[in-house]
Every structure is written in C-alpha cells, then in structure tokens.
Design an enzyme around this catalytic site. Structure first.
Site, PDB file in Angstrom:
ATOM      1  N   GLN B  32       0.840  -1.202   0.000  1.00 55.72           N
ATOM      2  CA  GLN B  32       0.000   0.000   0.000  1.00 55.72           C
ATOM      3  C   GLN B  32       0.880   1.259   0.000  1.00 55.72           C
ATOM      4  O   GLN B  32       2.086   1.198   0.169  1.00 55.72           O
ATOM      5  CB  GLN B  32      -0.899   0.001   1.246  1.00 55.72           C
ATOM      6  N   HIS B  63      -9.358   3.322  19.540  1.00 57.57           N
ATOM      7  CA  HIS B  63      -8.539   2.349  20.271  1.00 57.57           C
ATOM      8  C   HIS B  63      -9.119   1.977  21.631  1.00 57.57           C
ATOM      9  O   HIS B  63      -9.009   0.844  22.072  1.00 57.57           O
ATOM     10  CB  HIS B  63      -7.097   2.859  20.393  1.00 57.57           C
ATOM     11  N   ASP B  87      -0.244   0.798  13.715  1.00 52.73           N
ATOM     12  CA  ASP B  87       0.101   2.050  14.406  1.00 52.73           C
ATOM     13  C   ASP B  87       0.349   1.846  15.893  1.00 52.73           C
ATOM     14  O   ASP B  87       0.912   2.722  16.551  1.00 52.73           O
ATOM     15  CB  ASP B  87      -0.989   3.099  14.176  1.00 52.73           C
ATOM     16  N   GLU B 107       0.861  -8.007  11.714  1.00 52.60           N
ATOM     17  CA  GLU B 107       0.678  -6.889  10.777  1.00 52.60           C
ATOM     18  C   GLU B 107       1.358  -7.282   9.477  1.00 52.60           C
ATOM     19  O   GLU B 107       2.535  -7.643   9.451  1.00 52.60           O
ATOM     20  CB  GLU B 107       1.273  -5.620  11.386  1.00 52.60           C
ATOM     21  N   ASP B 138       0.600 -12.137   6.791  1.00 53.86           N
ATOM     22  CA  ASP B 138      -0.806 -12.020   6.441  1.00 53.86           C
ATOM     23  C   ASP B 138      -1.642 -12.609   7.586  1.00 53.86           C
ATOM     24  O   ASP B 138      -1.437 -13.761   7.983  1.00 53.86           O
ATOM     25  CB  ASP B 138      -1.045 -12.813   5.145  1.00 53.86           C
ATOM     26  N   GLY B 139      -2.568 -11.837   8.121  1.00 50.53           N
ATOM     27  CA  GLY B 139      -3.397 -12.292   9.237  1.00 50.53           C
ATOM     28  C   GLY B 139      -4.211 -13.531   8.897  1.00 50.53           C
ATOM     29  O   GLY B 139      -4.415 -14.413   9.732  1.00 50.53           O
ATOM     30  N   ASP B 157      -8.049  -5.158  13.822  1.00 58.01           N
ATOM     31  CA  ASP B 157      -7.893  -3.711  13.648  1.00 58.01           C
ATOM     32  C   ASP B 157      -7.394  -3.495  12.221  1.00 58.01           C
ATOM     33  O   ASP B 157      -6.227  -3.217  11.984  1.00 58.01           O
ATOM     34  CB  ASP B 157      -6.879  -3.228  14.692  1.00 58.01           C
ATOM     35  N   ASP B 160     -10.184  -1.196   5.381  1.00 56.43           N
ATOM     36  CA  ASP B 160     -11.429  -1.619   4.733  1.00 56.43           C
ATOM     37  C   ASP B 160     -11.174  -2.805   3.812  1.00 56.43           C
ATOM     38  O   ASP B 160     -10.063  -3.003   3.331  1.00 56.43           O
ATOM     39  CB  ASP B 160     -12.007  -0.449   3.923  1.00 56.43           C
TER      40      ASP B 160
END
Lengths: 284, 284
Positions: B32, B63, B87, B107, B138-139, B157, B160
């Site tokens: 990204q 959060h 983050d 993450e 990759d989750g 978390d 989109d």
C-alpha cells in the site's frame, strides 16, 4: 457535466463538501440567506447562511431524536411549543401522537416556512395539521410575553448561536422557558457538538446556564453525519421527569410509531456520554 | 502561506478535507501507499492508500472502543491476538491491563509499524512492551496456521475490505478465528459504517458471515469524526459471553484505567443501534 460542490467549513481546518445537482433557489431575507439544493446522494437539502440545516437523506435522525426522547419520558404531553424548526420536521414528528392537542410553532423567519413548504414537502407537510398554530416572531420575545405554565414541552429547534439563533442560547430565554412550562414540563434544545472548539464552547455555555435553572439537566447524543463532526447533542431539561428513569418504554412501544433511528433501547443509551464530553460539560 | 488540503472521498458525492501543515513522509510498500502529515487541528495523522487511518486528535476513541468493551466483558483475558493495528494504538490500550500476559500482533506490512514508531510515538510507544510479539505476516495465513484454542481475545484492527484488509472480511478468516479462540473467546472486528452505501454493503456482508459462525454476534457503535460519516461500528462475536449481560462494571471501574471516551455506561449503551442500522444488519 457540471462539477458543482457545496462546502461547509466545519472548523477553520476542516471542510465537508457535497456534490450538488442543482442550486434550486436562493433568497436573502431580513434574517438570513436561504438556499435550496438538490443532490444525488442527499436528495434535497437547504442551508441558512451557508450552513446545512437538513438533508432529505438524514433529517429523520434529528427530528426523531428531538421529539421521541421527551415524548417517551411523559406520554401525557398535550401542549407543545416549538421554537424555530421552520422546515416543519419537528412538527411532523409531534403530529404522530394523537394525544397531543396543541402545537404552537414560533419561527422568526416566515420565508423559511414558506420556502420549505415549496421545496421540502417531506418535512413541511404536517404544518397544516389543525392542531398547529404558526407564529412568525422572535422566540425570545414570544416566551417573554407568554403566560406562565402554558406548555408541557418546549422543543428548541434552532440554528447555532452565532446567527439568528443567538437569543435562544441566553439565560433570559431559558428562564422564560422554565416559567412557561407546567410543573412537570420538559425543555429539549439543540445543544451543539463536543468535537470542534467553536461548537463545544457553545455546548458548555448552554449547559452551564440551563443546569442553574432546571433541577434536571442532561445532555444526549446522536449520529447526524451532515452536521459538523457527525456527533451532535440535544439538551434535556426538566422540572420533574428523569428521561432514563421515568420513561415509559412499554407504553411508547404500544403506540406503534414507526421510526427509522429512534427506539426505546436508544431512549436510555443516548444519555451515556463519552468521558471527554462529560468533562467538558462539567467545566465552569 | 501554503494552502494545502488533504481530501478523502467519503462517497462519490462527499468529500472530507483537512488543512495540512506539512506532508511529512510518503512511501509505497508492496502492500500500500503510506503517508504521514501534520495539521494544526488534528495533530499528526496518517493515511493508507489515501484513506485516513488515525489522527492524533481522535485516535483514542477507536482504540479505547476496540479494547475496553471486550475487556470489561471478560476480565480474565490473558492471551490476545491483534490482527492489523500497525500504528500500535490497540496494543497500547491492551498493555494497560496488568492481567494480560501475552499479546501477539500480526501486521502484514512491517513498514507501517516502523514508520509509526518514527512518526506516531503517541500510539506506537507500547509496541516494545515485553508481553508483545510482532509477526509480519498475512493475518489470514496466521490464523490458518495457528493451533486451536490459543487465544482469549482476537482484535481485528484492519483497513477496509477494498484494500489489503480484504482477507480479514472472509468466512474462512472468521472460521479460523473461531477455532483459535478458547471456549469462552471473543472476537472484535472493525465493522465499517451504516451511512454510506459502499461501507454499509461491507457491514452487512461481514455481519451475515459472522453470525453464522458465532453463537453471540452483535455490533456496537461509536462517534469517530474522521471516518466516513463519523458513525462507525465494531463487531462483537463471542462463544459464551454477552457484552451487555456478562460485563463486569464494578470490577472494571476498580481497575481505575483512565479513559477519554469509554466508560462503563457506554459498555451497554454502545450496543443500542438505530432502527435503520438494525434493519440493514438483519438483511440477508
């Protein structure tokens, strides 16, 4: 293709913009500038002095929340005073209660009413209800001249205090509201927003004034995406009834009023405010 | 004076813009585009593929709400899996519970973590906590490979589903979450928004998948002014605990965790959804 956008400054550093299909009408009255627009996403919407008042897409949220929260608190409300609310949406929600006998609406600017009747039939179509009397006067002056203990409920559906709505955020006005309410009367007022400084200052000032006058003074929140930050508030002030303890959940549901935002779970939940909002409201 | 504005399209017909003081940094990773900005009103903020992820002004809302709602439901949570959340803000809130023993964070994009540590110390500063293990994977793959019944809580978390977060909105993913949760496990996930069509479609799809897998599947709402419409949702799915009935109000308050949005009145109130949202969630 016309690339026309309406933009509202939510703060000095924040802009919210809606793509406009057509700017339908514009008029400068002695009180304010009124504009009507159509858009693909929000349907028709109108602005006063460049601020969005209602859009066809989400006006139901504001009008349901200003009306049904106090009505569920006291189902014996018979006489209602609406101050502002020229688009008619608040009156529309009130007329859904057959038990309400009299609705006086005081709007300073007759042109808002007349133009809403022309351009916004979805909100204005109940202003002709036989229980409704329209007064084109300053709301501040109206309550000053009004005899005591006339109303069960006052709904202040006003603009922000920076414009023509300024008088409706004064101690003098709130004291007269107290006086013209019956001994179990309720006042609900447009209470601004906690997120942007300009609005939160007004929110704090209004609450500080009201809580000195009414024994019960609370604030409730809702999601209104076309208002600055989308986090908006109403004040609930009352001589007697507590909206979370005295509300008539079962009885209200028996009325079978169809709503798109409000429901009786929200009746109590809407008063649960975030800590940062509570902190602001407790500040002097 | 530089007149620089960041604009996010909340829908085809809606723009939200923030005045920018400085565009601090930009990087294109294999996953990204990451950008960091400073602004007067929102402090520092960062975007992924041009969408606001967090701002310094209001990240506390997101959060706190993703973390404290499930934690108040089960104070015995010891092992937590965070998916996404580069983050660090979600991990920061989790580390406030001394009872949590292990936090695994997965993450996909290490650069989000590294750059957040550089530019967003206010969210990232607890990623060094000794209970935290970071996995750059990759989750979806992580939960697939994970042994069963490993975690008490999973917090998704994510971005989109239109971008790198897509796999985290699939039935396959939710089923693996169910499997790797203990028999009283809880899953909380970023659940999009009801107001704009593009988001509400994803909200409906996610809920339809989750409610087929978990015996308890609810949705809760909060005010996040820098996300599209300001009306945002988390999903709460659970094998055993009901967040409004089983929550430990008194015990949570005894922990004396200082929060700016969340409180135990909100624990229950946040699940009271407007009718139009409930209707959407009930659609097939």
């Amino acid at each position: 293709m016309l690339d026309l956008w309406f933009t509202e400054k939510w703060s000095e550093n924040t802009r919210f913009s809606i793509k406009v299909k057509e700017h339908l009408y514009s008029e400068e009255t002695p009180f304010q500038k009124i504009d009507f627009f159509t858009s693909n996403e929000y349907g028709r919407f109108f602005t006063l002095d460049g601020m969005i008042m209602i859009t066809e897409k989400d006006e139901f949220i504001y009008h349901e929340m200003i009306t049904h929260v106090p009505m569920c608190t006291n189902l014996n409300i018979k006489r209602v005073l609406v101050i502002g609310g020229g688009d008619g949406g608040t009156v529309r929600e009130l007329t859904r209660y057959s038990t309400i006998e009299k609705i006086d609406m005081v709007e300073i600017d007759e042109r808002v009413v007349r133009l809403s009747q022309k351009f916004l039939p979805f909100t204005a179509d109940k202003l002709e209800d036989k229980r409704v009397t329209l007064y084109y006067q300053d709301g501040l002056k109206f309550v000053e001249d009004c005899p005591s203990e006339m109303y069960d409920l006052i709904l202040v559906d006003s603009t922000d205090p920076i414009s023509v709505g300024e008088g409706l955020f004064t101690t003098e006005f709130y004291k007269n509201c107290y006086r013209v309410l019956k001994n179990d009367g309720i006042l609900v007022n447009q209470h601004e927003s906690p997120y942007y400084e300009r609005y939160s200052q007004e929110m704090k000032k209004a609450h500080n004034k009201i809580k000195k006058i009414f024994p019960i003074a609370k604030v409730y929140q809702f999601h209104q995406p076309t208002y600055a930050s989308g986090h908006w508030l109403f004040g609930f002030a009352s001589k007697k009834y507590n909206p979370t303890l005295d509300c008539k959940i079962e009885e209200w549901n028996k009325l079978n009023i169809q709503t798109r935002y409000y429901n009786t779970d929200i009746q109590r939940a809407t008063f649960a405010l975030p800590n940062y909002v509570k902190t602001q409201l407790e500040e002097k």
